[in-house]
Scaffold this active site. Structure first.
Site, mmCIF file in Angstrom:
data_model
loop_
_atom_site.group_PDB
_atom_site.id
_atom_site.type_symbol
_atom_site.label_atom_id
_atom_site.label_comp_id
_atom_site.label_asym_id
_atom_site.label_seq_id
_atom_site.Cartn_x
_atom_site.Cartn_y
_atom_site.Cartn_z
ATOM 1 C CB CYS A 197 -39.119 -4.785 3.574
ATOM 2 S SG CYS A 197 -38.656 -5.100 5.266
ATOM 3 N N GLY B 256 0.822 -1.209 0.000
ATOM 4 C CA GLY B 256 0.000 0.000 0.000
ATOM 5 C C GLY B 256 0.849 1.249 0.000
#
Lengths: 341, 601
Positions: B168, B19
């Protein structure tokens, strides 16, 4: 607030940090003027951090030329003699820092900081001093305090694995979030002179209030903080007594430093064993900065300055000490009675 | 700690950095300054504008270039004589296998995702290389050390799973702005511009209503001759009006909830016969599809402003139109990308209109982008501090010794390594709590004889076998020195280059230090002798042996007493100094043998 809005360019560049401290803090940063005196590795780290953060301007003062030591922990100086020959530390670091963020005005001021008058300091919001004598630190802190405006004053020093920050924000008003609410707070700081005049033997008692709940760890923490503070004090005083330039001590000075320590401890009625000779020896023989400690101290100092400018979050009050050999960072409030917390 | 002999010891080390981003830039700089001379760095990313506020090795002119390569060039400017090997590649690629990892003394992670962290952790375990792991979010950061057989590995502690929401909640009953964002991004945006074959729950609630599912499919298709403005209005009315109306018909749902309000185009643009549409020409300056902006064409600039419902509706319609007019080729293949301005505008506007329906507070584009893009807050200072701590930990990682444990004897370690290379005169060697060897004047003869017998045994045949992965602790009481040696089993050695059949790596062979007036230094990092992972034991300081149980060192203005109990096996630096402006999440809740956390503001 017209004209105060961040530009598109600023919003794009500072996106990730605006998400941390908010757009209003970013606006305040862009109007802040910072003065830095004495550029070593720790200060180089600090300068990088606040230039990246996007302050309004940064003024560097350091007329020294490049030495091997200056190169050792400072990534702002290109390692090419053709580039650095004939230039001062401030000039070289200025060139590199400008590159980090074109939106920040970085400039150099020549001269000896202690000769600058009070008026000079009025141009700034934050003053950071490093590698200077005890007398100079006191003097500059006094000048900052004479101004009608409130100026944030910091000293920073790293030696070997140890680092220390001192903060004087005079009277600091700020806001912080407590649960869901924003509350306004106020802190009163001691001057550098007041803080270092607090008798050593009174420190543990004061500190014990802070660490009330933690008896076991307590003793240890106190001891350690004090050790670092006192070591720095002893060395500062040694330099003062001997008329040395800051950091200009070597192994030959050890007997002298140890003798002074003995005298100081007697004068302060403190058991000598509180300041281990071994640690003093370490700092005397190896006054060089240790780059990982520079990164840590420079990072914490950078964040403190951002906090002070933005007026957001509890600032550090008023000493911070770190020692890499055990990985401890400690905040210690050492204030004179009339400004006590 | 920073003594000369330490510097020269560091020189021999070979480190791998994974990194070259926020932590990586700081880390590479600090490693180079600290004297490391052989650094390898892997990063698959290229530089973006939003990196520049903290990844200080990069400039505007580097945007689009390899992070690993640009970082290397930048560091060589102030440390020209060291070796930095960049790899513009994915660390999960086949080139970076166990053998690749084995060549390093320590691996340092500065990654931004769980997946790659787990991968590197596993390779480090397989290669038996110590791993220093790190992460930051805003003012929070932490460093953990993972050494096989000695500390927890990165995956020993469960990591928080990414937040998910019940379907939902997203499709029918949002109660927070983030629900509206998820709906706008994962359902609406995907339905209109993404892969048409993907399953999508956008209309799940209307399935049981009067309209047939065939009709539903038709709704989102633009008809051949359909005017783009008309199509936009139709979509608008369908998703913000009609669908809400359908949902309202299910009374059960709203018994204990506030009923949403359907929003139709005519409600918003009541008296305007045709919508005052933006000036598409404002976008004509460039033909670059990535710079197309609905905000620009309707004349809005500030991403910090919260738009009204009407403004959001205008942006929504404009963005939809621009996708069809300027980026038609991409439709069907688009996925949401936080760096796609038009996509962010569309999602912000759609989420806000939906939020209006459900009585949820509206948000500006800047905030919406952060939520939609899962943007991690980041500042330079935290990364710098964490990088400093990583280097301190890296310097403390143990020596490693390659040896054939099926052939070599304990005596080989005592003579060739401990006495000659580490310069100990009266060593003792421990394997866990078991003493393998010790010396001293006061030992009785039986004991000495048993040690002599043990010394002539082959390592793997000892009662307490020394094999690959074993960690030995070596002590010299007279020198007040102690260090850990990580054993790696190796079958073959090069007789010319490695005649002893041993390879000791780490911070070895430091020249002996200045003898300081006969006084013993209390520096616990090697100024008393050669070899510098060693740490002297002192009575007034906590002993820190890498990988061993550590005592707590947690300090702050508001020290948290509860942590005092769980001190074992954990080093924690917590500078807790302020308010939590943000809902900050610890990236990793590491709990390993050597663990540092900074919480700082």
């Amino acid at each position: 607030m017209d004209g105060d809005e961040l530009t598109e360019q600023e919003t794009a560049l500072y996106d990730r940090q605006i998400r941390v401290w908010g757009a209003d803090a970013q606006r305040r940063l862009s109007k802040a003027h910072i003065l830095v005196y004495g550029i070593k590795g720790t200060v180089a780290e600090f300068c990088k951090n606040i230039v990246l953060a996007g302050v309004g301007s940064l003024t560097l003062v350091d007329d020294r030329e490049v030495t091997e030591e200056a190169l050792s922990a400072n990534f702002l100086i290109p390692s090419d003699e053709n580039v650095y020959a004939g230039k001062t530390l401030a000039e070289l670091c200025c060139d590199s820092l400008k590159d980090f963020n074109p939106m920040v005005r970085v400039s150099v001021e020549k001269g000896d900081l202690s000769s600058f008058d009070v008026e000079f300091f009025s141009k700034f919001d934050v003053v950071v001093v490093c590698c200077c004598s005890l007398t100079t630190k006191k003097l500059i802190n006094e000048k900052c305090r004479k101004l009608p405006k409130r100026l944030a004053f910091y000293t920073v020093d790293c030696k070997d694995s140890c680092g220390e920050i001192f903060v004087d924000l005079q009277l600091h008003r700020y806001s912080k979030k407590k649960l869901e609410e924003t509350v306004e707070c106020e802190l009163k700081y001691s001057s550098f002179e007041e803080a270092i005049s607090v008798p050593w033997r009174t420190l543990p008692r004061k500190a014990s209030k802070v660490y009330f709940a933690m008896r076991d760890l307590l003793a240890f923490h106190e001891e350690l903080t004090e050790i670092i503070l006192m070591l720095v004090s002893v060395l500062e005083r040694f330099e003062e007594v001997e008329g040395r330039r800051p950091g200009e001590v070597s192994i030959e000075d050890l007997p002298g430093v140890l003798k002074l320590k003995k005298e100081l401890c007697e004068a302060q009625s403190l058991n000598e064993s509180h300041i281990p000779n071994g640690l003093l020896e370490r700092l005397v023989t190896n006054a060089r900065e240790f780059p990982p400690v520079c990164a840590i101290i420079g990072g914490i100092l950078g964040q403190e300055v951002i906090k002070a400018i933005s007026g957001k979050g509890d600032p550090l009050k008023n000493f911070f000490c770190f020692d890499a050999t055990d990985g401890k960072g400690i905040i210690e409030d050492i204030s004179s009675c009339n400004t006590g917390s | 700690m920073a003594s000369e002999n330490h510097f020269s010891a560091i020189k021999g080390a070979k480190v791998l950095m994974v990194g070259a981003g926020g932590i990586g830039c700081e880390l590479l700089k600090t490693l180079a300054l600290s004297g490391f001379q052989d650094i390898h760095i892997i990063d698959m990313d290229t530089i973006e504008v939003s990196n520049l506020n903290r990844q200080f090795l990069f400039r505007q002119s580097h945007v689009g270039q390899s992070k690993a390569k640009v970082a290397r060039d930048a560091v060589l400017k102030f440390r020209p004589h060291i070796s930095i090997t960049p790899y513009h590649a994915n660390v999960k690629g086949p080139d970076f296998d166990v053998d690749f990892f084995k060549q390093f003394n320590v691996v340092l992670n500065g990654l931004d995702n769980l997946d790659a962290r787990r991968h590197v952790n596993r390779l480090c375990l397989a290669a038996e290389v110590p791993l220093v792991e790190s992460g930051t979010t805003g003012f929070l950061g932490q460093v953990t050390v993972h050494i096989k057989g000695k500390t927890e590995c990165y995956e020993c502690q469960p990591k928080p799973a990414p937040k998910t929401y019940p379907v939902c909640t997203i499709t029918s009953t949002p109660s927070k702005f983030v629900h509206c964002i998820v709906w706008a991004k994962d359902l609406l945006f995907a339905k209109l511009f993404g892969d048409k074959n993907q399953e999508n729950d956008l209309n799940v609630r209307s399935g049981d209503a009067a309209s047939s599912s065939d009709h539903v499919e038709d709704v989102f298709e633009r008809k051949n001759d359909e005017d783009i403005e008309q199509y936009g209005r139709r979509i608008y009315d369908h998703v913000f009006g009609y669908n809400i109306g359908i949902a309202l018909s299910n009374e059960e749902t709203w018994k204990n909830r506030n009923r949403p309000k359907p929003i139709y185009y005519r409600d918003i643009f009541d008296n305007e016969p045709t919508q005052q549409n933006g000036n598409v020409d404002r976008n004509c300056a460039t033909n670059d599809p990535s710079s197309v902006s609905a905000m620009a064409s309707v004349g809005m600039k500030n991403p910090q402003d919260v738009w009204s419902l009407k403004e959001n509706s205008r942006i929504f319609l404009e963005a939809l139109k621009l996708f069809f007019m300027k980026r038609e080729k991409e439709i069907g293949n688009l996925t949401f990308d936080k760096d796609d301005q038009l996509a962010v505008e569309f999602v912000t506007a759609a989420a806000n209109i939906r939020a209006s329906s459900f009585g949820i507070a509206l948000h500006n584009l800047f905030e919406a982008k952060g939520i939609a893009g899962n943007i991690v807050h980041a500042v330079a200072t935290t990364n710098a501090i964490i990088a400093g701590l990583i280097v301190i930990e890296a310097i403390k990682t143990p020596l490693s010794l390659e040896i054939n444990t099926n052939r070599a004897k304990l005596r080989d370690i005592i003579e060739k390594v401990v006495k000659s290379k580490l310069g100990m005169s009266s060593p003792s060697i421990m394997h866990g709590t078991e003493i393998l060897y010790e010396t001293g004047d006061d030992l009785d003869e039986d004991l000495l004889a048993s040690y002599a017998a043990k010394a002539d045994k082959v390592l793997s045949e000892l009662n307490c076998p020394v094999v690959g992965g074993t960690m030995l602790t070596v002590n010299d009481l007279y020198q007040e020195l102690r260090c850990n040696i990580n054993i790696k089993h190796r079958e073959e050695f090069d007789e010319e280059k490695e005649p002893d059949g041993i390879v000791l790596s780490g911070w070895t062979q430091a020249p002996s230090s200045v003898e300081n007036n006969g006084t013993k230094s209390v520096d616990n990092a090697g100024s008393t002798s050669e070899g510098s992972t060693m740490e002297a034991e002192k009575n007034d300081e906590i002993e820190i042996v890498p990988g061993k149980k550590r005592k707590l060192s947690e300090v702050s203005e508001d020290v948290i007493p509860s942590n005092a109990e769980e001190t074992k096996g954990k080093e924690k630096l917590e500078v807790l100094n302020g308010d939590d402006d943000d809902d900050l999440v610890m990236l990793d809740d590491g709990d390993s043998g050597a663990d540092k956390k900074i919480r700082y503001q």
